[in-house]
Design a protein around this motif. Structure first.
Motif, short mmCIF file in Angstrom:
data_model
loop_
_atom_site.label_atom_id
_atom_site.label_comp_id
_atom_site.label_asym_id
_atom_site.label_seq_id
_atom_site.Cartn_x
_atom_site.Cartn_y
_atom_site.Cartn_z
N ALA A 75 33.05 5.00 -7.30
CA ALA A 75 33.00 5.59 -8.64
C ALA A 75 34.08 5.00 -9.54
CB ALA A 75 33.16 7.11 -8.56
N VAL A 76 35.29 4.82 -8.99
CA VAL A 76 36.39 4.26 -9.78
C VAL A 76 36.12 2.80 -10.11
CG1 VAL A 76 38.84 3.67 -9.76
CG2 VAL A 76 38.08 5.91 -8.89
N LYS A 77 35.75 2.02 -9.12
CA LYS A 77 35.51 0.59 -9.37
C LYS A 77 34.34 0.39 -10.33
CE LYS A 77 38.11 -2.17 -6.39
NZ LYS A 77 38.20 -3.50 -5.76
N HIS A 78 33.31 1.23 -10.21
CA HIS A 78 32.14 1.09 -11.09
C HIS A 78 32.52 1.41 -12.53
CE1 HIS A 78 28.21 2.25 -12.87
NE2 HIS A 78 27.75 1.28 -12.09
N HIS A 79 33.24 2.50 -12.74
CA HIS A 79 33.61 2.86 -14.11
C HIS A 79 34.48 1.80 -14.75
CE1 HIS A 79 34.72 5.28 -17.59
NE2 HIS A 79 35.95 4.81 -17.40
N TRP A 80 35.46 1.30 -14.01
CA TRP A 80 36.42 0.34 -14.57
C TRP A 80 35.94 -1.10 -14.44
CZ3 TRP A 80 40.23 1.81 -17.66
CH2 TRP A 80 40.61 3.15 -17.63
N ARG A 81 34.73 -1.29 -13.93
CA ARG A 81 34.12 -2.62 -13.82
C ARG A 81 35.01 -3.61 -13.06
NH1 ARG A 81 29.71 -1.86 -16.80
NH2 ARG A 81 29.80 -0.60 -18.69
N LEU A 82 35.50 -3.14 -11.92
CA LEU A 82 36.30 -3.97 -11.05
C LEU A 82 35.42 -4.55 -9.95
CD1 LEU A 82 39.39 -1.59 -10.75
CD2 LEU A 82 39.29 -3.76 -12.03
N SER A 83 35.75 -5.73 -9.49
CA SER A 83 34.95 -6.38 -8.47
C SER A 83 35.33 -5.89 -7.07
CB SER A 83 35.13 -7.90 -8.56
OG SER A 83 36.49 -8.25 -8.29
N VAL A 84 34.50 -6.25 -6.10
CA VAL A 84 34.77 -5.98 -4.69
C VAL A 84 34.62 -7.28 -3.94
CG1 VAL A 84 34.10 -3.54 -4.66
CG2 VAL A 84 32.35 -5.31 -4.31
N THR A 85 35.33 -7.41 -2.83
CA THR A 85 35.11 -8.55 -1.95
C THR A 85 33.89 -8.26 -1.08
OG1 THR A 85 36.47 -7.72 -0.14
CG2 THR A 85 37.60 -8.99 -1.89
N SER A 86 33.36 -9.29 -0.45
CA SER A 86 32.19 -9.08 0.41
C SER A 86 32.53 -8.17 1.59
CB SER A 86 31.65 -10.42 0.90
OG SER A 86 32.65 -11.16 1.58
N ALA A 87 33.75 -8.32 2.14
CA ALA A 87 34.16 -7.46 3.26
C ALA A 87 34.34 -6.02 2.80
CB ALA A 87 35.46 -7.98 3.88
N GLU A 88 34.89 -5.84 1.61
CA GLU A 88 35.08 -4.50 1.03
C GLU A 88 33.74 -3.83 0.81
OE1 GLU A 88 36.89 -2.82 -3.24
OE2 GLU A 88 37.20 -4.91 -2.63
N LYS A 89 32.78 -4.57 0.26
CA LYS A 89 31.46 -3.99 0.01
C LYS A 89 30.78 -3.59 1.32
CE LYS A 89 27.06 -4.77 -2.34
NZ LYS A 89 26.26 -5.66 -3.22
N ALA A 90 30.90 -4.43 2.34
CA ALA A 90 30.30 -4.11 3.64
C ALA A 90 30.92 -2.85 4.24
CB ALA A 90 30.45 -5.29 4.59
N ALA A 91 32.25 -2.72 4.10
CA ALA A 91 32.92 -1.55 4.64
C ALA A 91 32.49 -0.29 3.89
CB ALA A 91 34.43 -1.73 4.54
N LEU A 92 32.37 -0.38 2.58
CA LEU A 92 31.93 0.78 1.78
C LEU A 92 30.51 1.18 2.15
CD1 LEU A 92 33.46 -0.36 -1.61
CD2 LEU A 92 34.11 1.73 -0.36
N ASP A 93 29.64 0.18 2.32
CA ASP A 93 28.26 0.45 2.70
C ASP A 93 28.22 1.16 4.06
OD1 ASP A 93 25.44 0.13 2.07
OD2 ASP A 93 25.36 -1.32 3.70
N ASP A 94 29.05 0.72 4.98
CA ASP A 94 29.11 1.33 6.30
C ASP A 94 29.62 2.78 6.20
OD1 ASP A 94 29.09 1.08 9.29
OD2 ASP A 94 31.21 1.49 9.01
N MET A 95 30.64 3.00 5.36
CA MET A 95 31.19 4.35 5.20
C MET A 95 30.19 5.29 4.56
SD MET A 95 35.06 3.29 4.07
CE MET A 95 35.81 4.92 4.07
N LEU A 96 29.35 4.78 3.68
CA LEU A 96 28.32 5.64 3.07
C LEU A 96 27.32 6.11 4.11
CD1 LEU A 96 27.51 3.89 -0.35
CD2 LEU A 96 28.87 5.96 0.05
N GLY A 97 27.23 5.37 5.22
CA GLY A 97 26.34 5.79 6.30
C GLY A 97 26.77 7.11 6.95
N SER A 98 28.02 7.53 6.68
CA SER A 98 28.49 8.80 7.26
C SER A 98 28.17 9.98 6.35
CB SER A 98 30.01 8.73 7.49
OG SER A 98 30.72 8.63 6.27
N CYS A 99 27.58 9.74 5.19
CA CYS A 99 27.29 10.81 4.24
C CYS A 99 26.11 11.66 4.71
CB CYS A 99 26.98 10.24 2.85
SG CYS A 99 28.41 9.41 2.08
#
Length: 200
Positions: free
Chosen positions: A176-200
């Motif tokens: 939510a923070v990165k999206h609002h402020w239009r900040l980028s993510v690294t490929s490893a960061e995006k993969a980790a976030l995607d994995d963490m969303l799997g716990s929702c």
């Protein structure tokens, strides 16, 4: 949960109800936000300083944004003016209960140095100050000093809360923070976030 802001009254500052933070959204919405983030290599730290992100702005008489977050996230809060001098805090990162404000850190969900490496280096200091004091998104959270310092400026591919029950919320808030402020993510960061969303 409503986030309380502090306002100055005639003789002293008084806690008032403020707007709720923008919700990070349901998992499907969060996944869409994650997919919209730009993927890029981490930028250089050249020129970085915490002073380039002026934080803990004044938020009333004798208080600042740090006190605002301490009051918002705690229970049984004791004030001296607007300064928080007592209360209880539950640190979501490690499930510790804290009873002394000196044991509490205000974590920047997206650390200042991480923001610098993902686009904030191109902002002016006023915008960086807005980011560092952002009470409208889940960017500021009261947690144990030990967990905040263990996190440092690492992204979710490098550090996650020891409390796995927080992984879903942590990923949603980071996105939510990165999206609002239009900040980028690294490929490893995006993969980790995607994995963490799997716990929702």
């Amino acid at each position: 949960m409503l986030f309380g802001l502090l306002a100055v009254g005639a003789a002293a500052c008084t806690p008032v109800q403020g707007p709720a933070p923008e919700p990070s959204g349901q998992p499907a919405d969060t996944q869409a936000q994650l997919d919209q983030l730009s993927v890029a290599s981490a930028g250089s730290m050249r020129g970085y300083s915490r002073d380039r992100f002026p934080h803990w702005r004044n938020a009333g008489k004798n208080c600042d944004v740090r006190d605002t977050v301490l009051q918002r996230d705690g229970t049984g809060i004791k004030l001296s003016g607007c300064n928080v001098v007592g209360g209880r805090w539950s640190s979501r990162y490690d499930k510790r209960t804290l009873a002394d404000p000196s044991d509490v850190d205000i974590d920047h969900m997206v650390p200042l140095a991480n923001a610098w490496r993902s686009g904030a280096d191109e902002w002016d200091d006023d915008k960086r100050g807005d980011f560092a004091n952002d009470l409208d998104r889940p960017q500021l959270v009261a947690v144990s000093a030990s967990s905040n310092r263990a996190k440092g400026d690492q992204d979710p591919s490098q550090w996650k809360p020891s409390n796995r029950d927080d992984w879903c919320q942590y990923a949603e808030d980071w996105i939510a923070v990165k999206h609002h402020w239009r900040l980028s993510v690294t490929s490893a960061e995006k993969a980790a976030l995607d994995d963490m969303l799997g716990s929702c």
